[in-house]
Design a protein around this motif. Structure first.
Motif, PDB file in Angstrom:
ATOM      1  N   VAL A   1       0.843  -1.195   0.000  1.00  0.00           N
ATOM      2  CA  VAL A   1       0.000   0.000   0.000  1.00  0.00           C
ATOM      3  C   VAL A   1       0.881   1.249   0.000  1.00  0.00           C
ATOM      4  N   ASN A   2       0.571   2.185  -0.851  1.00  0.00           N
ATOM      5  CA  ASN A   2       1.342   3.427  -0.955  1.00  0.00           C
ATOM      6  C   ASN A   2       1.134   4.272   0.309  1.00  0.00           C
ATOM      7  N   PRO A   3       2.185   4.600   1.063  1.00  0.00           N
ATOM      8  CA  PRO A   3       2.029   5.394   2.304  1.00  0.00           C
ATOM      9  C   PRO A   3       1.438   6.774   2.066  1.00  0.00           C
ATOM     10  N   THR A   4       1.592   7.299   0.841  1.00  0.00           N
ATOM     11  CA  THR A   4       1.049   8.634   0.567  1.00  0.00           C
ATOM     12  C   THR A   4      -0.477   8.657   0.645  1.00  0.00           C
ATOM     13  N   LEU A   5      -1.104   7.496   0.453  1.00  0.00           N
ATOM     14  CA  LEU A   5      -2.564   7.431   0.575  1.00  0.00           C
ATOM     15  C   LEU A   5      -2.990   7.729   2.010  1.00  0.00           C
ATOM     16  N   TYR A   6      -2.241   7.185   2.971  1.00  0.00           N
ATOM     17  CA  TYR A   6      -2.551   7.450   4.378  1.00  0.00           C
ATOM     18  C   TYR A   6      -2.274   8.913   4.716  1.00  0.00           C
ATOM     19  N   GLU A   7      -1.185   9.435   4.157  1.00  0.00           N
ATOM     20  CA  GLU A   7      -0.846  10.838   4.422  1.00  0.00           C
ATOM     21  C   GLU A   7      -1.930  11.763   3.881  1.00  0.00           C
ATOM     22  N   ALA A   8      -2.415  11.466   2.689  1.00  0.00           N
ATOM     23  CA  ALA A   8      -3.489  12.275   2.110  1.00  0.00           C
ATOM     24  C   ALA A   8      -4.769  12.163   2.934  1.00  0.00           C
ATOM     25  N   ALA A   9      -5.047  10.966   3.440  1.00  0.00           N
ATOM     26  CA  ALA A   9      -6.241  10.777   4.257  1.00  0.00           C
ATOM     27  C   ALA A   9      -6.140  11.554   5.563  1.00  0.00           C
ATOM     28  N   ILE A  10      -4.940  11.600   6.150  1.00  0.00           N
ATOM     29  CA  ILE A  10      -4.735  12.363   7.400  1.00  0.00           C
ATOM     30  C   ILE A  10      -4.944  13.857   7.144  1.00  0.00           C
ATOM     31  N   VAL A  11      -4.441  14.328   6.010  1.00  0.00           N
ATOM     32  CA  VAL A  11      -4.623  15.736   5.660  1.00  0.00           C
ATOM     33  C   VAL A  11      -6.109  16.068   5.504  1.00  0.00           C
ATOM     34  N   ASP A  12      -6.866  15.100   4.958  1.00  0.00           N
ATOM     35  CA  ASP A  12      -8.307  15.306   4.774  1.00  0.00           C
ATOM     36  C   ASP A  12      -9.098  15.120   6.064  1.00  0.00           C
ATOM     37  N   GLY A  13      -8.400  14.766   7.152  1.00  0.00           N
ATOM     38  CA  GLY A  13      -9.071  14.632   8.439  1.00  0.00           C
ATOM     39  C   GLY A  13      -9.693  13.272   8.693  1.00  0.00           C
ATOM     40  N   ALA A  14      -9.273  12.243   7.947  1.00  0.00           N
ATOM     41  CA  ALA A  14      -9.836  10.902   8.136  1.00  0.00           C
ATOM     42  C   ALA A  14      -9.304  10.280   9.416  1.00  0.00           C
ATOM     43  N   SER A  15     -10.191   9.677  10.194  1.00  0.00           N
ATOM     44  CA  SER A  15      -9.774   8.966  11.402  1.00  0.00           C
ATOM     45  C   SER A  15      -9.088   7.665  11.024  1.00  0.00           C
ATOM     46  N   ARG A  16      -8.524   6.983  12.044  1.00  0.00           N
ATOM     47  CA  ARG A  16      -7.824   5.732  11.752  1.00  0.00           C
ATOM     48  C   ARG A  16      -8.783   4.676  11.227  1.00  0.00           C
ATOM     49  N   TRP A  17     -10.011   4.656  11.756  1.00  0.00           N
ATOM     50  CA  TRP A  17     -11.003   3.697  11.273  1.00  0.00           C
ATOM     51  C   TRP A  17     -11.357   3.974   9.815  1.00  0.00           C
ATOM     52  N   ARG A  18     -11.467   5.265   9.455  1.00  0.00           N
ATOM     53  CA  ARG A  18     -11.763   5.621   8.071  1.00  0.00           C
ATOM     54  C   ARG A  18     -10.630   5.200   7.145  1.00  0.00           C
ATOM     55  N   GLN A  19      -9.394   5.354   7.612  1.00  0.00           N
ATOM     56  CA  GLN A  19      -8.247   4.943   6.797  1.00  0.00           C
ATOM     57  C   GLN A  19      -8.264   3.438   6.550  1.00  0.00           C
ATOM     58  N   ILE A  20      -8.598   2.669   7.589  1.00  0.00           N
ATOM     59  CA  ILE A  20      -8.671   1.209   7.434  1.00  0.00           C
ATOM     60  C   ILE A  20      -9.770   0.837   6.453  1.00  0.00           C
ATOM     61  N   TRP A  21     -10.913   1.521   6.572  1.00  0.00           N
ATOM     62  CA  TRP A  21     -12.079   1.153   5.760  1.00  0.00           C
ATOM     63  C   TRP A  21     -11.897   1.543   4.288  1.00  0.00           C
ATOM     64  N   HIS A  22     -11.307   2.716   4.050  1.00  0.00           N
ATOM     65  CA  HIS A  22     -11.226   3.231   2.685  1.00  0.00           C
ATOM     66  C   HIS A  22      -9.885   2.978   1.995  1.00  0.00           C
ATOM     67  N   ILE A  23      -8.837   2.616   2.753  1.00  0.00           N
ATOM     68  CA  ILE A  23      -7.524   2.394   2.135  1.00  0.00           C
ATOM     69  C   ILE A  23      -7.035   0.964   2.363  1.00  0.00           C
ATOM     70  N   THR A  24      -6.990   0.537   3.634  1.00  0.00           N
ATOM     71  CA  THR A  24      -6.383  -0.752   3.952  1.00  0.00           C
ATOM     72  C   THR A  24      -7.207  -1.915   3.410  1.00  0.00           C
ATOM     73  N   LEU A  25      -8.499  -1.931   3.708  1.00  0.00           N
ATOM     74  CA  LEU A  25      -9.334  -3.043   3.253  1.00  0.00           C
ATOM     75  C   LEU A  25      -9.429  -3.137   1.723  1.00  0.00           C
ATOM     76  N   PRO A  26      -9.632  -2.034   1.004  1.00  0.00           N
ATOM     77  CA  PRO A  26      -9.622  -2.141  -0.460  1.00  0.00           C
ATOM     78  C   PRO A  26      -8.300  -2.655  -1.021  1.00  0.00           C
TER      79      PRO A  26
END
Length: 320
Positions: free
Chosen positions: A207-232
């Motif tokens: 998984v590209n780490p920049t996806l998590y960085e972009a999600a953090i910038v957008d204010g996504a919580s850790r659960w949102r990151q798992i649901w929208h980045i990690t699981l897909p």
């Protein structure tokens, strides 16, 4: 100066003019690579494909005293018995129910473990946890069944703790039919869940780490990151492993079931694998036992092909 069309025509003429090397020449050129493949190829042919010729006895009234050639040909007689024998129907139901429980409860555990381990930032702690959950995979089912028997027998440590803590009488876990399926599923989870996380952790490593960085910038919580980045990211791996698991839905694992079976749990615990052994080996009904085994293989093939097509319709890669 030649045009692109002329140069393309010249290249095509050059390719057609170049003589193709014969198969023997190519084999000789790659001889060392084929030599490396030879042991594995011989193994699969001799131990996997040649024994399949023995499935012919499913269509005969086979007798080991007169052999394959002289045994009477009976066609689909033994396959009809599969659907006429009440015991076989019960065994098929036991197998399907156990596979359903394993898919529902055991299959998701490696995914959850992989997600949890992926969130651990301390590498030393992560490696220790990985080692602990991986170790049971290297134990044989004989050892696992022995451990379970020692812990859960009437005078075992579990009953002693229950008596000390709650004052309860000894519970015959190993003799009660209602406990058989849950114990089998729990054993599978304890032994194989840690090993299964390796595949999902490997998928997560890509998984590209920049996806998590972009999600953090957008204010996504850790659960949102798992649901929208990690699981897909591991969805394709989940689908492939689920397809393969559906292909073995009638394969419950002979060794584990056989070791845990006893006269008290035979009615709910006898599955197709153990039934084939009892019927084909112990009772010498070779033809019927082979017919049941062949039926199981055909059903598994149909399930794999069907699940693979469904996966492709939903946009996944599938197995093939």
């Amino acid at each position: 100066m030649t045009s692109p069309a002329e140069s393309g025509q010249e290249a095509a003429i050059a390719r057609t003019a170049t003589p193709r090397k014969s198969l023997a020449t190519r084999l000789f050129r790659e001889r060392y690579g084929f030599l490396l493949l030879l042991p594995g190829l011989v193994y699969f042919i001799w131990f996997r494909y040649v024994p399949m010729l023995g499935n012919i006895i499913a269509f005969e009234d086979y007798s080991p005293f007169i052999g394959f050639v002289h045994s009477d040909w009976v066609g689909l007689k033994h396959f009809k018995r599969i659907f006429e024998d009440a015991e076989v129907i019960r065994v098929i139901w036991n197998t399907l129910w156990l596979s359903f429980l394993q898919i529902v409860f055991a299959f998701p555990v490696p995914i959850i473990l992989a997600l949890m381990l992926n969130e651990v930032r301390n590498q030393k702690v992560k490696r220790v946890i990985q080692s602990v959950v991986y170790l049971p995979h290297f134990l044989s089912w004989v050892v696992v069944a022995g451990i379970v028997t020692i812990f859960l027998k009437t005078e075992g440590i579990v009953n002693k703790l229950l008596h000390l803590g709650f004052g309860t009488e000894a519970i015959p876990f190993l003799q009660q039919p209602g406990w058989f399926m849950p114990l089998i599923v729990l054993e599978v989870i304890w032994k194989e869940a840690g090993w299964g996380t390796i595949i999902f952790l490997a998928s997560l490593s890509g998984v590209n780490p920049t996806l998590y960085e972009a999600a953090i910038v957008d204010g996504a919580s850790r659960w949102r990151q798992i649901w929208h980045i990690t699981l897909p990211a591991i969805r394709g791996t989940i689908v492939i492993l689920l397809i393969l698991r559906l292909g073995s839905v009638l394969d419950s694992g002979f060794t584990q079931i056989f070791l845990m079976l006893n006269p008290f749990t035979m009615k709910v615990g006898n599955v197709l694998d153990t039934f084939v052994y009892f019927k084909g080996i112990q009772q010498s009904d070779f033809s019927f036992g082979t017919a049941v085994g062949l039926f199981k293989g055909v059903v598994g093939l149909v399930l794999i092909v069907g699940a693979n097509r469904v996966a492709k319709k939903f946009g996944e890669d599938g197995v093939f």
